[in-house]
Design a protein around this motif. Structure first.
Motif, PDB file in Angstrom:
ATOM      1  N   ARG A 106       0.829  -1.206   0.000  1.00  0.00           N
ATOM      2  CA  ARG A 106       0.000   0.000   0.000  1.00  0.00           C
ATOM      3  C   ARG A 106       0.867   1.260   0.000  1.00  0.00           C
ATOM      4  NH1 ARG A 106      -4.941  -1.045   4.305  1.00  0.00           N
ATOM      5  NH2 ARG A 106      -6.226  -2.389   2.967  1.00  0.00           N
ATOM      6  N   ASP A 107       1.918   1.246   0.818  1.00  0.00           N
ATOM      7  CA  ASP A 107       2.781   2.429   0.909  1.00  0.00           C
ATOM      8  C   ASP A 107       3.444   2.753  -0.421  1.00  0.00           C
ATOM      9  OD1 ASP A 107       2.124   2.602   3.554  1.00  0.00           O
ATOM     10  OD2 ASP A 107       3.987   1.739   4.305  1.00  0.00           O
ATOM     11  N   TYR A 108       3.767   1.722  -1.195  1.00  0.00           N
ATOM     12  CA  TYR A 108       4.450   1.918  -2.479  1.00  0.00           C
ATOM     13  C   TYR A 108       3.543   1.545  -3.655  1.00  0.00           C
ATOM     14  CZ  TYR A 108       8.934   2.773  -0.216  1.00  0.00           C
ATOM     15  OH  TYR A 108       9.962   3.321   0.519  1.00  0.00           O
ATOM     16  N   SER A 109       2.261   1.878  -3.513  1.00  0.00           N
ATOM     17  CA  SER A 109       1.305   1.525  -4.568  1.00  0.00           C
ATOM     18  C   SER A 109       1.673   2.161  -5.908  1.00  0.00           C
ATOM     19  CB  SER A 109      -0.110   1.946  -4.159  1.00  0.00           C
ATOM     20  OG  SER A 109      -0.167   3.337  -3.892  1.00  0.00           O
ATOM     21  N   TYR A 110       2.330   3.339  -5.864  1.00  0.00           N
ATOM     22  CA  TYR A 110       2.707   4.002  -7.123  1.00  0.00           C
ATOM     23  C   TYR A 110       3.756   3.196  -7.882  1.00  0.00           C
ATOM     24  CZ  TYR A 110       6.858   5.654  -4.582  1.00  0.00           C
ATOM     25  OH  TYR A 110       8.026   5.724  -3.866  1.00  0.00           O
ATOM     26  N   ASP A 271      -2.588  -9.074  -9.402  1.00  0.00           N
ATOM     27  CA  ASP A 271      -3.884  -8.477  -9.072  1.00  0.00           C
ATOM     28  C   ASP A 271      -3.766  -7.255  -8.183  1.00  0.00           C
ATOM     29  OD1 ASP A 271      -5.224 -10.530 -10.476  1.00  0.00           O
ATOM     30  OD2 ASP A 271      -5.070 -11.855  -8.740  1.00  0.00           O
ATOM     31  N   PHE A 272      -2.540  -6.903  -7.769  1.00  0.00           N
ATOM     32  CA  PHE A 272      -2.367  -5.758  -6.861  1.00  0.00           C
ATOM     33  C   PHE A 272      -2.902  -4.463  -7.478  1.00  0.00           C
ATOM     34  CE2 PHE A 272       1.536  -7.770  -4.573  1.00  0.00           C
ATOM     35  CZ  PHE A 272       0.674  -8.522  -3.792  1.00  0.00           C
ATOM     36  N   VAL A 273      -2.608  -4.257  -8.752  1.00  0.00           N
ATOM     37  CA  VAL A 273      -3.024  -3.019  -9.415  1.00  0.00           C
ATOM     38  C   VAL A 273      -4.546  -2.875  -9.387  1.00  0.00           C
ATOM     39  CG1 VAL A 273      -3.056  -1.787 -11.612  1.00  0.00           C
ATOM     40  CG2 VAL A 273      -1.003  -3.020 -10.905  1.00  0.00           C
ATOM     41  N   ASP A 274      -5.265  -3.963  -9.504  1.00  0.00           N
ATOM     42  CA  ASP A 274      -6.736  -3.910  -9.554  1.00  0.00           C
ATOM     43  C   ASP A 274      -7.356  -3.567  -8.208  1.00  0.00           C
ATOM     44  OD1 ASP A 274      -6.639  -4.631 -12.239  1.00  0.00           O
ATOM     45  OD2 ASP A 274      -6.716  -6.787 -11.766  1.00  0.00           O
ATOM     46  N   VAL A 275      -6.690  -3.928  -7.113  1.00  0.00           N
ATOM     47  CA  VAL A 275      -7.292  -3.721  -5.785  1.00  0.00           C
ATOM     48  C   VAL A 275      -6.764  -2.496  -5.064  1.00  0.00           C
ATOM     49  CG1 VAL A 275      -7.800  -6.175  -5.498  1.00  0.00           C
ATOM     50  CG2 VAL A 275      -5.615  -5.263  -4.678  1.00  0.00           C
ATOM     51  N   LEU A 276      -5.671  -1.916  -5.561  1.00  0.00           N
ATOM     52  CA  LEU A 276      -5.103  -0.745  -4.894  1.00  0.00           C
ATOM     53  C   LEU A 276      -5.727   0.552  -5.425  1.00  0.00           C
ATOM     54  CD1 LEU A 276      -1.346  -1.776  -4.751  1.00  0.00           C
ATOM     55  CD2 LEU A 276      -2.917  -1.570  -2.822  1.00  0.00           C
TER      56      LEU A 276
END
Length: 276
Positions: A106-110, A271-276
């Motif tokens: 979450r902290d480095y979602s970018y 799938d991280f991109v889809d949920v963040l």
């Protein structure tokens, strides 16, 4: 048996893939880790000094309560602060780093959204950032022992082994929690509660020798029991780590956890991109 073998090989392939990504991007990993460490305290006047203030303040409080104010627990012939400091500092490293790794995606979602970025680096950024602090505290443990006249010995080298144990345990737990957190937002809160319980279930402020054999055998399933008592033993001229009966079980359990966590990460990171 063939199907089981294929599953195991698939999981090990995921572990190898993550290791290869870490090696290939080692310079970026190191740079991100240093920046993460600096960024944690960039807005404060004292900067990285705050990384050491809270643990030292807690040590001072416990020293005053148990060695000056109240009657200290039975810890043998050593001063309470000498007995207490190694276990507390490795616990602090474990607690703070696991919490950071849990929230790392979450902290480095970018960075997750970058096409050519290996997402597996992110939990390791938090791990290495935490190591920067703990290495200084290992030196601090030696200083405390020297101040109180505790002689140095070959047993002290074992602290590096138990430091490694903590890192591998954090890789397993941290990768697992970091993988699940983007999908289940309650994970950081659950981790926080579990860590509070584990603090009192681990021999940090109490002596493991007070336990009955039956209770002690159950408590040893806590991997931080093995690490905290190991840190303490490293500075009290006690048992060598390869003679401890828990050693083989610790490594079997932790390495299985690492393999499972890395496999799960590789399976879900798309799938991280889809949920963040």
């Amino acid at each position: 048996n063939k199907e089981r073998h294929e599953i195991i090989m698939s999981w090990l392939k995921d572990v190898r893939s993550i290791i290869q990504d870490l090696v290939a991007d080692k310079k970026m990993l190191w740079r991100l880790s240093k920046n993460d460490f600096k960024a944690r305290f960039a807005s404060s006047m004292l900067g990285i000094v705050w990384a050491y203030v809270q643990p030292l303040a807690t040590i001072l409080v416990f020293w005053f309560v148990f060695q000056v104010g109240l009657r200290s627990p039975d810890v043998g012939s050593l001063p309470f602060i000498v007995w207490y400091t190694p276990a507390f500092l490795v616990w602090t490293f474990f607690q703070d780093t696991l919490s950071s790794m849990t929230n790392s995606i979450r902290d480095y979602s970018y960075l997750v959204r970058k096409v050519n970025f290996h997402t597996c680096l992110i939990p390791f950024v938090k791990l290495i950032s935490g190591c920067f602090v703990h290495v200084v505290f290992i030196v601090f443990i030696f200083v405390i022992n020297i101040i109180y006249g505790v002689p140095l010995s070959v047993y002290n080298v074992q602290v590096l082994y138990y430091f490694l144990c903590t890192i591998v345990l954090l890789i397993g737990l941290g990768m697992l929690c970091a993988t699940i957190t983007p999908f289940v937002g309650d994970v950081p809160n659950i981790v926080s509660v579990v860590l509070q319980i584990m603090f009192w279930a681990t021999p940090i402020v109490w002596n493991e020798n007070i336990l009955s054999p039956g209770v002690a055998s159950v408590m040893r399933w806590n991997p931080m029991y093995y690490i905290c008592t190991g840190y303490r033993a490293s500075f009290q001229n006690q048992m060598l780590f390869w003679k401890r009966p828990e050693t083989i079980w610790f490594w079997v359990g932790v390495l299985c956890l690492v393999v499972f966590s890395m496999h799960l990460f590789q399976k879900l990171n798309r799938d991280f991109v889809d949920v963040l």
